[in-house]
Design a protein around this motif. Structure first.
Motif, short mmCIF file in Angstrom:
data_model
loop_
_atom_site.label_atom_id
_atom_site.label_comp_id
_atom_site.label_asym_id
_atom_site.label_seq_id
_atom_site.Cartn_x
_atom_site.Cartn_y
_atom_site.Cartn_z
N VAL B 76 0.83 -1.21 0.00
CA VAL B 76 0.00 0.00 0.00
C VAL B 76 0.87 1.27 0.00
CG1 VAL B 76 -1.65 1.34 1.38
CG2 VAL B 76 -1.96 -1.12 1.10
N GLY B 104 -7.22 -5.89 -5.27
CA GLY B 104 -8.52 -5.38 -4.85
C GLY B 104 -8.42 -4.42 -3.67
N LYS B 105 -9.59 -4.27 -3.00
CA LYS B 105 -9.65 -3.28 -1.92
C LYS B 105 -9.21 -3.87 -0.58
CE LYS B 105 -13.67 -0.92 -3.86
NZ LYS B 105 -15.15 -0.96 -3.76
N TYR B 106 -9.63 -5.08 -0.31
CA TYR B 106 -9.27 -5.68 0.97
C TYR B 106 -9.45 -7.19 0.94
CZ TYR B 106 -14.31 -5.98 1.91
OH TYR B 106 -15.64 -6.28 1.84
N ARG B 116 -5.96 -4.49 4.40
CA ARG B 116 -6.35 -3.48 3.42
C ARG B 116 -5.33 -3.39 2.29
NH1 ARG B 116 -10.56 -0.54 5.12
NH2 ARG B 116 -10.95 -0.58 7.36
N SER B 118 -5.05 -1.38 -1.84
CA SER B 118 -5.46 -0.02 -2.17
C SER B 118 -6.52 0.06 -3.25
CB SER B 118 -4.25 0.82 -2.52
OG SER B 118 -3.39 0.07 -3.29
N GLY B 119 -7.09 -1.10 -3.60
CA GLY B 119 -8.19 -1.03 -4.53
C GLY B 119 -7.81 -0.55 -5.93
N ASP B 122 -11.65 -2.61 -8.73
CA ASP B 122 -12.83 -2.57 -7.88
C ASP B 122 -13.30 -4.00 -7.56
OD1 ASP B 122 -15.10 -1.90 -6.52
OD2 ASP B 122 -16.26 -1.43 -8.31
N TRP B 124 -13.11 -7.15 -4.14
CA TRP B 124 -12.80 -7.37 -2.73
C TRP B 124 -12.98 -8.84 -2.39
CZ3 TRP B 124 -16.87 -4.90 -4.89
CH2 TRP B 124 -18.15 -5.45 -4.68
N THR B 159 -14.01 -13.88 -3.84
CA THR B 159 -13.76 -12.58 -4.45
C THR B 159 -14.97 -12.12 -5.24
OG1 THR B 159 -11.38 -12.97 -4.55
CG2 THR B 159 -12.26 -11.34 -6.07
#
Lengths: 464, 233
Positions: B76, B104-106, B116, B118-119, B122, B124, B159
């Motif tokens: 990140v 992905g985001k998390y 976490r 950083s996406g 889009d 998760w 996912t």
């Protein structure tokens, strides 16, 4: 022993006889059925041996280590109740002790010796309450079955929580994942390890699984690296380091295709041992067995005698002669083990004729991507010495693809899906006096062993 | 004539390297050589800054939960922004399993810990109770026309793709992204994320300056067909 348990023993013994007459190994079914009759049977049987029960677990070397330990116990004059056929799930353990018991359900042997699958450790230890548990090592192996390595280590730890009162965990100090089991509350650990300078490869191979500190994740520094990630490690970040072993090998010599010699040191003293099985990983197995014997209170002369009397287990690594041709078969089941086998094969001077048999049944591991972690590039480095490689088994094609990408000349590769046919083919392609190497995964080994047994060249496997 | 160079990046090889991830590097370098290119592999490790734009291709492998948590902070802080820019710019990326999740985001582990990322894309991931393990066959239109891709999956993470993201393919056999919506993987520009340990590399031309011909893939196709015969359809 109550009537119910006794009936379960009768039934189990009857089934062992029946399945053998039917020509099957019968190492699992009798135990499974007997447990239905008397769910407490394993507990009842395991409570009987005078010297208690020894559990042997870990990724590589379970069967060989148990065999060596059995040989040591016998050298000390102890009778051993041992699941030597290698059926190491709960039903297999039960079958082995049923076989050891008499018709009244009594076990006269001094000690129970059980090789136990890592995932079966929690339940098996709850029932058999081992006095000593030997843990060999942790490598990536059958991750499809166990999930991640962390999980496997945790399963074994849960087993160790159920040792008999005063029980001892015998742990490989050179494997960080194994050694850290000794920091958990519970049994007092006994560590074993190598204290030899200049042994082993000196660099971590791809198969290394604990290159990072098991406490903080920082890369380890190694004062000595023996085999895969096994060695004298220390974390420069948090200070986590290899515990000092109480049982160790401080000298190693005459390491060749026939065996190795070493000096074994325990609290009691030292002795020199000539091992009849090749490979550094078998030196580790011998050391694990010796440490297990020390935990049982057995003396060094028995340890030496037992280790020297141990020869290769059929299929694990054995030479046999079929007509005038030599066959060398070695079980392969994970990258670290396969790397060692390749090194042993490359040590020989003769031309290399190979059959590699890869199955993907449950007992083999259904995920064959581990083949990409094996250092076949080392084999390709000796291209000129390779005569042919026949790929066989359910994933024969994947094996061939892997070898192609390792740089093996495709002209030397062929595919024959049936392991039995592939071995016969290999024997046809070599000449009198030549050596054929057969490297199978577990179920492929059983197929090939049946074929060879039918030719009358070896014992059936439950007699091994 | 000098062989055209192809520069392959390998992100976190010391941590994100499980289940034969090294195989993808071996396949990519060998196929590059057979195509007449000169492959160079550069490892991008923890703590190192990275100019991802200098790579022609980037590989991110899988890791256990523990390893993912270890690299997440570094990813990140140091890697995510330049990687996002390079991906927007069309860098070819092969991200497998844990590497795919990192885009992905998390990732929410089975213990409830939230790792976490950083996406960059889009999507998760949340761990489920049962691991999804086994041979997998999907159908994809990635290769100009529909074809099958085979591989082995082993993941507890489910996912989910955000609106507008295309999956790599549709599941014929196995679980795929989450075991529920029959999608597998993701494709965004030249980035491919997948749970499959794909055994054939994605060949790619760079700017049209280097033309690559066809290789003899008989053995590879036999391996592919063997799995289709057992599990496909």
């Amino acid at each position: 022993m109550n009537l119910r348990s006794r009936m379960a023993v009768w039934m189990g013994k009857g089934l062992v006889t029946a399945t053998r007459m039917a020509g099957r190994g019968g190492t699992t079914l009798p135990g499974a059925v007997a447990r239905k009759v008397a769910p407490d049977l394993l507990r009842t049987l395991a409570a009987q041996p005078r010297e208690g029960v020894v559990a042997v677990t870990g990724t590589n070397g379970k069967t060989t280590t148990a065999k060596m330990l059995s040989s040591i116990c016998e050298a000390a004059g102890w009778g051993v109740a041992h699941n030597r056929a290698g059926a190491n799930l709960i039903a297999g353990l039960t079958t082995a002790l049923i076989q050891a018991a008499d018709w009244k359900g009594r076990i006269d042997q001094s000690v129970g010796l059980l090789e136990i699958d890592e995932a079966t450790m929690p339940r098996a230890c709850q029932e058999v309450r081992p006095k000593v548990a030997v843990v060999t090592n942790f490598f990536r192996d059958q991750l499809d079955r166990f999930g991640e390595l962390e999980h496997t280590v945790d399963l074994v730890a849960r087993g160790l929580a159920h040792l008999a009162p005063g029980g001892r965990a015998v742990l490989n100090a050179d494997d960080p994942n194994c050694a850290r089991l000794g920091t958990r509350p519970g049994a007092e650990p006994l560590y074993y390890g190598l204290e030899v300078e200049g042994a082993g490869s000196g660099s971590a191979s791809q198969a290394a699984d604990a290159r990072h500190c098991v406490q903080c994740g920082h890369p380890y520094e190694y004062a000595a690296l023996y085999y895969a990630h096994l060695g004298q490690y220390r974390c420069p970040n948090c200070g986590h380091r290899r515990p000092k072993p109480q049982v160790y090998i401080d000298r190693l010599w005459d390491v060749d295709a026939l065996g190795s010699s070493f000096r074994l040191v325990s609290l009691e003293g030292a002795c020199e041992v000539r091992l009849q099985i090749p490979g550094l990983y078998n030196v580790y197995n011998a050391l694990a067995a010796a440490a297990g014997a020390v935990a049982l209170g057995l003396p060094l002369p028995a340890i030496r005698q037992g280790l020297e009397a141990t020869t290769s287990q059929f299929g694990r690594m054995e030479r046999i002669t079929i007509d005038d041709r030599q066959v060398f078969m070695a079980l392969v089941k994970n990258p670290a083990g396969f790397d060692s086998v390749i090194q042993t094969v490359m040590q020989a001077e003769s031309r290399k004729n190979l059959v590699i048999a890869i199955n993907d049944r449950y007992a083999d591991g259904t995920d064959v991507s581990w083949l990409w972690d094996v250092d076949f590039e080392a084999l390709a480095g000796h291209q000129d010495e390779i005569n042919f490689i026949i790929c066989t088994g359910r994933r024969a094609e994947d094996m061939a693809v892997r070898l192609k990408y390792a740089g093996i000349d495709v002209a030397k590769l062929s595919i024959e899906k049936d392991p039995g046919a592939a071995v016969k083919q290999g024997l046809r392609y070599i000449q009198s006096g030549d050596l054929l190497y057969i490297l199978p995964t577990y179920t492929a080994m059983l197929q090939i062993r049946d074929l060879i047994a039918r030719k009358g060249h070896t014992k059936k496997y439950w007699e091994v | 004539m000098e062989r055209p160079r192809i520069h392959i990046g390998w992100l976190y090889p010391e941590y994100m390297n499980l289940y034969g991830d090294r195989g993808n590097i071996i396949v990519l370098t060998q196929r590059s050589r057979w195509h007449g290119l000169d492959p160079e592999v550069t490892q991008v490790r923890m703590g190192e800054s990275a100019d991802f734009a200098r790579f022609d291709l980037l590989v991110i492998g899988g890791g256990q939960d523990r390893e993912q948590a270890l690299v997440a902070e570094d990813f990140v802080r140091v890697k995510a922004r330049p990687l996002a820019e390079a991906i927007e710019d069309g860098l070819a990326v092969l991200a497998v399993c844990g590497g795919y999740q990192m885009l992905g985001k998390y990732f929410k582990t089975h213990t409830g810990e939230l790792i976490r990322f950083s996406g960059i894309l889009d999507l998760w991931t949340e761990a489920g109770r049962e691991r999804m393990i086994g041979n997998c066959v999907i159908e994809s239109d990635l290769f100009e026309g529909t074809r099958t891709i085979v591989g082995f999956e082993n993941h507890s993470g489910r996912t989910y793709l955000g609106k507008g993201l295309r999956p790599l393919g549709r599941v014929l056999k196995g679980y795929g992204n989450n075991g529920a919506d029959r999608t597998e993987g993701v494709v965004y520009k030249s980035t491919v994320g997948t749970y499959l340990l794909i055994q054939r590399a994605l060949d790619r031309r760079y700017g049209g300056q280097v033309k690559i011909g066809a290789l003899n893939d008989d053995l590879e196709m036999r391996a592919h067909e063997a799995i289709i015969a057992r599990f496909g359809k």
